[in-house]
Design a protein around this motif. Structure first.
Motif, PDB file in Angstrom:
ATOM      1  N   MET A   1       0.917  -1.141   0.094  1.00  0.00           N
ATOM      2  CA  MET A   1       0.095  -0.122  -0.065  1.00  0.00           C
ATOM      3  C   MET A   1       1.010   1.254   0.130  1.00  0.00           C
ATOM      4  N   ARG A   2       0.435   2.357  -0.478  1.00  0.00           N
ATOM      5  CA  ARG A   2       1.106   3.670  -0.618  1.00  0.00           C
ATOM      6  C   ARG A   2       0.248   4.601   0.078  1.00  0.00           C
ATOM      7  N   ALA A   3       1.007   5.337   0.908  1.00  0.00           N
ATOM      8  CA  ALA A   3       0.374   6.637   1.492  1.00  0.00           C
ATOM      9  C   ALA A   3       1.166   7.868   1.308  1.00  0.00           C
ATOM     10  N   LEU A   4       0.507   9.028   1.240  1.00  0.00           N
ATOM     11  CA  LEU A   4       1.209  10.193   1.349  1.00  0.00           C
ATOM     12  C   LEU A   4       0.536  10.608   2.645  1.00  0.00           C
ATOM     13  N   ILE A   5       1.361  11.280   3.723  1.00  0.00           N
ATOM     14  CA  ILE A   5       0.790  11.797   4.942  1.00  0.00           C
ATOM     15  C   ILE A   5       1.267  13.105   5.384  1.00  0.00           C
ATOM     16  N   GLN A   6       0.445  14.027   5.658  1.00  0.00           N
ATOM     17  CA  GLN A   6       0.766  15.253   5.959  1.00  0.00           C
ATOM     18  C   GLN A   6       0.499  15.653   7.306  1.00  0.00           C
ATOM     19  N   ASP A  38      -2.729  -6.449   0.137  1.00  0.00           N
ATOM     20  CA  ASP A  38      -3.444  -7.472   1.083  1.00  0.00           C
ATOM     21  C   ASP A  38      -3.610  -6.795   2.496  1.00  0.00           C
ATOM     22  N   PRO A  39      -4.485  -7.437   3.178  1.00  0.00           N
ATOM     23  CA  PRO A  39      -4.780  -6.973   4.633  1.00  0.00           C
ATOM     24  C   PRO A  39      -3.642  -6.828   5.530  1.00  0.00           C
ATOM     25  N   ALA A  40      -2.642  -7.678   5.382  1.00  0.00           N
ATOM     26  CA  ALA A  40      -1.363  -7.624   6.168  1.00  0.00           C
ATOM     27  C   ALA A  40      -0.650  -6.376   5.875  1.00  0.00           C
ATOM     28  N   LYS A  41      -0.494  -5.993   4.645  1.00  0.00           N
ATOM     29  CA  LYS A  41       0.257  -4.563   4.215  1.00  0.00           C
ATOM     30  C   LYS A  41      -0.619  -3.504   4.745  1.00  0.00           C
ATOM     31  N   ALA A  42      -1.957  -3.505   4.717  1.00  0.00           N
ATOM     32  CA  ALA A  42      -2.875  -2.417   5.353  1.00  0.00           C
ATOM     33  C   ALA A  42      -2.406  -2.309   6.833  1.00  0.00           C
ATOM     34  N   ASP A  43      -2.304  -3.472   7.632  1.00  0.00           N
ATOM     35  CA  ASP A  43      -2.141  -3.455   8.902  1.00  0.00           C
ATOM     36  C   ASP A  43      -0.775  -2.877   9.163  1.00  0.00           C
ATOM     37  N   LEU A  44       0.374  -3.338   8.363  1.00  0.00           N
ATOM     38  CA  LEU A  44       1.782  -2.981   8.395  1.00  0.00           C
ATOM     39  C   LEU A  44       1.673  -1.386   8.345  1.00  0.00           C
ATOM     40  N   HIS A 108     -10.089  -1.739   5.449  1.00  0.00           N
ATOM     41  CA  HIS A 108      -9.266  -2.587   6.446  1.00  0.00           C
ATOM     42  C   HIS A 108      -8.437  -1.688   7.021  1.00  0.00           C
ATOM     43  N   PHE A 109      -7.747  -0.635   6.198  1.00  0.00           N
ATOM     44  CA  PHE A 109      -6.457   0.118   6.662  1.00  0.00           C
ATOM     45  C   PHE A 109      -7.275   1.119   7.879  1.00  0.00           C
ATOM     46  N   THR A 110      -8.350   1.448   7.595  1.00  0.00           N
ATOM     47  CA  THR A 110      -9.040   2.598   8.337  1.00  0.00           C
ATOM     48  C   THR A 110      -9.278   1.777   9.749  1.00  0.00           C
ATOM     49  N   GLY A 111      -9.552   0.869   9.705  1.00  0.00           N
ATOM     50  CA  GLY A 111      -9.939  -0.189  10.670  1.00  0.00           C
ATOM     51  C   GLY A 111      -8.858  -0.485  11.476  1.00  0.00           C
ATOM     52  N   ALA A 112      -7.793  -0.762  10.698  1.00  0.00           N
ATOM     53  CA  ALA A 112      -6.139  -0.974  11.464  1.00  0.00           C
ATOM     54  C   ALA A 112      -5.826   0.041  12.367  1.00  0.00           C
ATOM     55  N   LEU A 113      -6.016   1.203  11.591  1.00  0.00           N
ATOM     56  CA  LEU A 113      -5.693   2.493  12.354  1.00  0.00           C
ATOM     57  C   LEU A 113      -6.316   2.722  13.473  1.00  0.00           C
TER      58      LEU A 113
END
Length: 145
Positions: A1-6, A38-44, A108-113
């Motif tokens: 997964m890829r993210a740009l955070i500010q 996959d969900p594991a990457k979202a969790d990471l 899934h990512f939002t839930g993991a956060l």
């Protein structure tokens, strides 16, 4: 997964003139699911963002995480982070996950956060959104997992 955070003092996302998500001091997270994710990457990715030490401590050093500060996040899906601009003038997005897979991984990512102890609000997956923010620092970081 890829993210740009500010790192932001405030951010909000609107759809059709209505605010649907916002945050005070914390992070704006633009996130994209890529092919093969996959969900594991979202969790990471969620764990990395929750623990990333990019907030100032009492002596002004970037030494605190979002969890340490009690800040929150506004998470917005953005498939354009998958843009391939290596040839021509029109970006390609073939490395982005399919819309159904992207939605599932975004949720899934939002839930993991949230599971990491971060309060978060979201944009509307697949919608045309207007995002506004006040970047703090400015601090902007690109993450790939």
């Amino acid at each position: 997964m890829r993210a740009l955070i500010q790192r932001v003092t405030e951010a909000r996302v609107t759809v059709d003139g209505e605010i649907i998500g916002q945050t005070g001091p914390g992070l704006l997270v633009l996130v994209c699911a890529m092919l093969g994710d996959d969900p594991a990457k979202a969790d990471l990715l969620a764990a990395k963002i929750a623990k990333l030490r990019i907030f100032q401590d009492p002596v002004g050093k970037m030494n605190l995480s979002l969890r340490d500060t009690g800040g929150s996040a506004l998470v917005v899906s953005q498939f354009t982070l998958a843009a391939d601009t290596r040839s021509g003038n029109r970006p390609g997005f073939s490395s982005a996950a399919s819309p159904d897979e992207g939605r599932s991984l975004y949720e899934h990512f939002t839930g993991a956060l949230r599971h990491q102890g971060v309060a978060c609000e979201t944009g509307l997956f697949g919608a045309s959104m207007q995002v506004s923010l006040v970047n703090d620092g400015p601090v902007t970081i690109w993450l790939d997992v």
